[in-house]
Write a protein that holds these residues in place. Sequence first.
Motif, PDB file in Angstrom:
ATOM      1  N   GLN A  17       0.816  -1.225   0.000  1.00 45.92           N
ATOM      2  CA  GLN A  17       0.000   0.000   0.000  1.00 45.92           C
ATOM      3  C   GLN A  17       0.846   1.270   0.000  1.00 45.92           C
ATOM      4  O   GLN A  17       0.338   2.371  -0.213  1.00 45.92           O
ATOM      5  N   SER A  18       2.130   1.119   0.217  1.00 41.04           N
ATOM      6  CA  SER A  18       2.982   2.293   0.412  1.00 41.04           C
ATOM      7  C   SER A  18       3.610   2.785  -0.900  1.00 41.04           C
ATOM      8  O   SER A  18       3.820   2.016  -1.834  1.00 41.04           O
ATOM      9  N   THR A  19       3.889   4.093  -0.932  1.00 42.55           N
ATOM     10  CA  THR A  19       4.498   4.663  -2.143  1.00 42.55           C
ATOM     11  C   THR A  19       6.025   4.637  -2.063  1.00 42.55           C
ATOM     12  O   THR A  19       6.707   4.747  -3.069  1.00 42.55           O
ATOM     13  N   LYS A  20       6.560   4.560  -0.843  1.00 39.46           N
ATOM     14  CA  LYS A  20       8.026   4.496  -0.716  1.00 39.46           C
ATOM     15  C   LYS A  20       8.432   3.318   0.177  1.00 39.46           C
ATOM     16  O   LYS A  20       7.648   2.885   1.029  1.00 39.46           O
ATOM     17  N   PRO A  21       9.625   2.812  -0.008  1.00 39.62           N
ATOM     18  CA  PRO A  21      10.033   1.639   0.763  1.00 39.62           C
ATOM     19  C   PRO A  21      10.174   1.936   2.259  1.00 39.62           C
ATOM     20  O   PRO A  21      10.580   3.036   2.637  1.00 39.62           O
ATOM     21  N   ALA A  22       9.787   0.930   3.078  1.00 43.18           N
ATOM     22  CA  ALA A  22       9.952   1.069   4.530  1.00 43.18           C
ATOM     23  C   ALA A  22      11.425   0.935   4.885  1.00 43.18           C
ATOM     24  O   ALA A  22      11.917   1.573   5.820  1.00 43.18           O
ATOM     25  N   VAL A  23      12.111   0.095   4.126  1.00 44.52           N
ATOM     26  CA  VAL A  23      13.555  -0.083   4.308  1.00 44.52           C
ATOM     27  C   VAL A  23      14.188  -0.059   2.918  1.00 44.52           C
ATOM     28  O   VAL A  23      13.704  -0.717   2.009  1.00 44.52           O
ATOM     29  N   SER A  24      15.248   0.713   2.788  1.00 41.12           N
ATOM     30  CA  SER A  24      15.821   0.875   1.457  1.00 41.12           C
ATOM     31  C   SER A  24      17.340   0.659   1.486  1.00 41.12           C
ATOM     32  O   SER A  24      18.065   1.435   2.133  1.00 41.12           O
ATOM     33  N   ASN A  25      17.778  -0.369   0.808  1.00 43.27           N
ATOM     34  CA  ASN A  25      19.218  -0.674   0.692  1.00 43.27           C
ATOM     35  C   ASN A  25      19.951  -0.582   2.022  1.00 43.27           C
ATOM     36  O   ASN A  25      21.037   0.013   2.110  1.00 43.27           O
ATOM     37  N   LEU A  26      19.360  -1.172   3.022  1.00 44.27           N
ATOM     38  CA  LEU A  26      19.927  -1.085   4.373  1.00 44.27           C
ATOM     39  C   LEU A  26      21.011  -2.142   4.571  1.00 44.27           C
ATOM     40  O   LEU A  26      20.776  -3.323   4.356  1.00 44.27           O
ATOM     41  N   THR A  27      22.158  -1.689   4.979  1.00 45.14           N
ATOM     42  CA  THR A  27      23.254  -2.616   5.287  1.00 45.14           C
ATOM     43  C   THR A  27      23.690  -2.375   6.731  1.00 45.14           C
ATOM     44  O   THR A  27      24.019  -1.251   7.106  1.00 45.14           O
ATOM     45  N   LEU A  28      23.583  -3.437   7.549  1.00 48.86           N
ATOM     46  CA  LEU A  28      23.980  -3.321   8.956  1.00 48.86           C
ATOM     47  C   LEU A  28      24.972  -4.412   9.276  1.00 48.86           C
ATOM     48  O   LEU A  28      24.867  -5.526   8.758  1.00 48.86           O
ATOM     49  N   HIS A  29      25.860  -4.084  10.184  1.00 48.92           N
ATOM     50  CA  HIS A  29      26.841  -5.079  10.608  1.00 48.92           C
ATOM     51  C   HIS A  29      26.837  -5.084  12.138  1.00 48.92           C
ATOM     52  O   HIS A  29      27.197  -4.092  12.777  1.00 48.92           O
ATOM     53  N   ILE A  30      26.357  -6.188  12.705  1.00 42.23           N
ATOM     54  CA  ILE A  30      26.268  -6.274  14.168  1.00 42.23           C
ATOM     55  C   ILE A  30      27.276  -7.309  14.655  1.00 42.23           C
ATOM     56  O   ILE A  30      27.121  -8.507  14.392  1.00 42.23           O
ATOM     57  N   PRO A  31      28.303  -6.861  15.334  1.00 39.77           N
ATOM     58  CA  PRO A  31      29.368  -7.794  15.756  1.00 39.77           C
ATOM     59  C   PRO A  31      28.883  -8.754  16.831  1.00 39.77           C
ATOM     60  O   PRO A  31      27.968  -8.436  17.601  1.00 39.77           O
ATOM     61  N   GLU A  32      29.482  -9.902  16.868  1.00 41.78           N
ATOM     62  CA  GLU A  32      29.154 -10.917  17.866  1.00 41.78           C
ATOM     63  C   GLU A  32      29.477 -10.376  19.259  1.00 41.78           C
ATOM     64  O   GLU A  32      30.521  -9.753  19.455  1.00 41.78           O
ATOM     65  N   GLY A  33      28.583 -10.587  20.198  1.00 43.36           N
ATOM     66  CA  GLY A  33      28.824 -10.156  21.572  1.00 43.36           C
ATOM     67  C   GLY A  33      28.499  -8.701  21.831  1.00 43.36           C
ATOM     68  O   GLY A  33      28.640  -8.217  22.954  1.00 43.36           O
ATOM     69  N   ALA A  34      28.031  -7.989  20.795  1.00 40.99           N
ATOM     70  CA  ALA A  34      27.729  -6.564  20.966  1.00 40.99           C
ATOM     71  C   ALA A  34      26.340  -6.368  21.552  1.00 40.99           C
ATOM     72  O   ALA A  34      25.472  -7.222  21.413  1.00 40.99           O
ATOM     73  N   VAL A  35      26.167  -5.226  22.209  1.00 43.82           N
ATOM     74  CA  VAL A  35      24.802  -4.775  22.506  1.00 43.82           C
ATOM     75  C   VAL A  35      24.554  -3.643  21.519  1.00 43.82           C
ATOM     76  O   VAL A  35      25.149  -2.568  21.625  1.00 43.82           O
TER      77      VAL A  35
END
Lengths: 249, 423
Positions: A17-35
């Motif tokens: 239903q949306s005209t624009k993306p909710a998430v767009s080309n998102l790149t995340l890097h979450i290290p092991e053991g991180a908060v």
Amino acid sequence: MSTSAVHLIDLTKQYPQSTKPAVSNLTLHIPEGAVYGLLGPNGAGKSTTVMMLCGLMRPDAGTVNVLGMDMETQSVEIRKKIGVASQDIALFPTLTAYENLFYFGRMYGMSGSMIRQQIDKYLHVFGLTEKSKKIVHTFSGGMKRRLNLMAALLHQPKLVILDEPTAGVDVQSRNMILDFLMLLKSEGTTIIYSSHVLEEAERICSHLGVIDEGKLITEGTLVDIMNTHSDCQSLEQLFLKLTGKNIRD
Amino acid sequence: MKTLATIYKEFLLLVRDPGGLALIFIMPLALVIVMALVQDAPFRDYQEIKLDVLFVDQDGDSLSAKVKQAFDASPNVNLVVKTDTAEVKQLVRSGAFKAAIVIPANSSETLREKTRQLIVKVFSNFGLTEAPKDSLDIAAIGIKILFDPAIKSNYKQTLTGGVQKIVASIQAEWILDELQNQLSEGRTDVKKTPVNLTEIIQVNEQYASEKKYEGLMLNSVQHNVPAWTMFAMFFILYPLAGNFIKEREEGSMLRLRLISGSQFPVISGKFAFYFMVCLLQFILMIAVGIYIMPLLGLSKLVLGTNILGILLVACSVAMAATGYGVLIGVYFRTPQQALSFGSVSVVILSAIGGVWVPVYVMPEILQTLSRFSPMSWGLEAFNDLFLRQASIQSILPNVLRLTGFSLVALFISVIIHKSRTIL
């Protein structure tokens, strides 16, 4: 580069239903053991990102890699290793605390003795031992929130995803939850923490990712980010600087 | 283990829900008792009802005596003798009596004369006697039957048919009697034989059931207990679908969706638990039919001989009801939608399925539609077992239909549930 607990690459999701993306080309890097504090204003795309991260939503494009496994092909394995405490209290109100935990333990595929052991441990940690035989709908908001968190941790997940874990709780409960998260971190569990309470994020997060309008604005360790924006005295100031002061609904 | 855990969880949820327990167990018991009592009279129409009928004898001769004698012997009519025609009319018009029979004056004499003339004419045609001098043109006897406009048509037909049958029989007897009179005229050596036509042809009513259950037929208890039991079993959707949606709204379903491999145990556990609840409902309702109904002056429910068949049908109905409940719970997103649609659909399925009134009294279009109602399949199978002492083979088609219905409902539920699990 440290080992990734979560690696999202060029993730895109647009609702029909949306005209624009909710998430767009998102790149995340979450290290092991991180908060990892996943921050962003309302409608920034946090929930959509978390849904894709849990395998509850398929991205239109991009890849989700969790604990070294690909979500597209190994979602069953991934789900066994993650624990999610959503903002909603996901419990059965007419069961007791013990019955709730035991049922979820069974659904995680745990043995009876293991479940009992874990329940006793967490009831003690979260100060609910005395209340274990009480029906959940008689609990205060803080008690429910703690129990909700316990239900996500029973099976000893490697990755814990928390969405507003302290919403609506009193100061004592919040303190207990945050202390426990620090303990969990010390045991090597990776935590993704999504909240609007930036003081909490500042207290417990080692890493931050700020997203807005579906895009990553900044990512890194809390120290590095604060150093980069040395004009900001607090995380809240930094957040407003990055996302603006306009009201989001 | 996961399925067992879900069954236990559902058990705990139900026992802590007094409203749900009442809806599942108390309401259906009350419903089946009330419906059996309410429908007792209509079901007795054809068998046990005794109708008070006024009788005015202006004839005072053999014809009226024979009519009275015949109705006095009938188990369905109680004649109340009156003399004043105006009063009788008033009593019927006011509804105090449903019908009145008036035998006009000289009816016997007229019948005798008409009979005599008829026989003389027949004899004269054969040249056995002289042609009758008097005319045959005597007015027909006008026996009147007055009806209350509110009388049910089956009562009306029964009474009219009864009077016509008695008159026809008397007429035939008198013709034979007159025949003997004419043939024995002038002879002293011939003795007249009394005529009894009922000895020639006897009509015996029999039910094509086993000797042990001879005479057992559809009555209020035999119809209402299985019919409303099925209705109650299908209403299992109320707690089942309600629970499903509540869990979705409260978030516990989301947690279960996040747990790997939890979807099948969740659905199968719910299905298994409510299946058992349905069977428990069935046992309770049947026990009411056997032990409680007779205490209320109703007939005792007779189960027939095929207990395995009954168990098979009960299981297939329970499966169909539970499958339907799961489908409603999975498909609808709010309790209001699910429970409104669910309850209305169960009422419609029950109405066309013959729960309210037997299918054979429905219009043709509804009889055709009833073939698509699972409650019609179940009811037909129960009637086959209870009244016709049917074999397993006879009920198998309906058992398969019910099981198929359940499996299709579950299959669709799983597809919908899965499609909503991963967006």
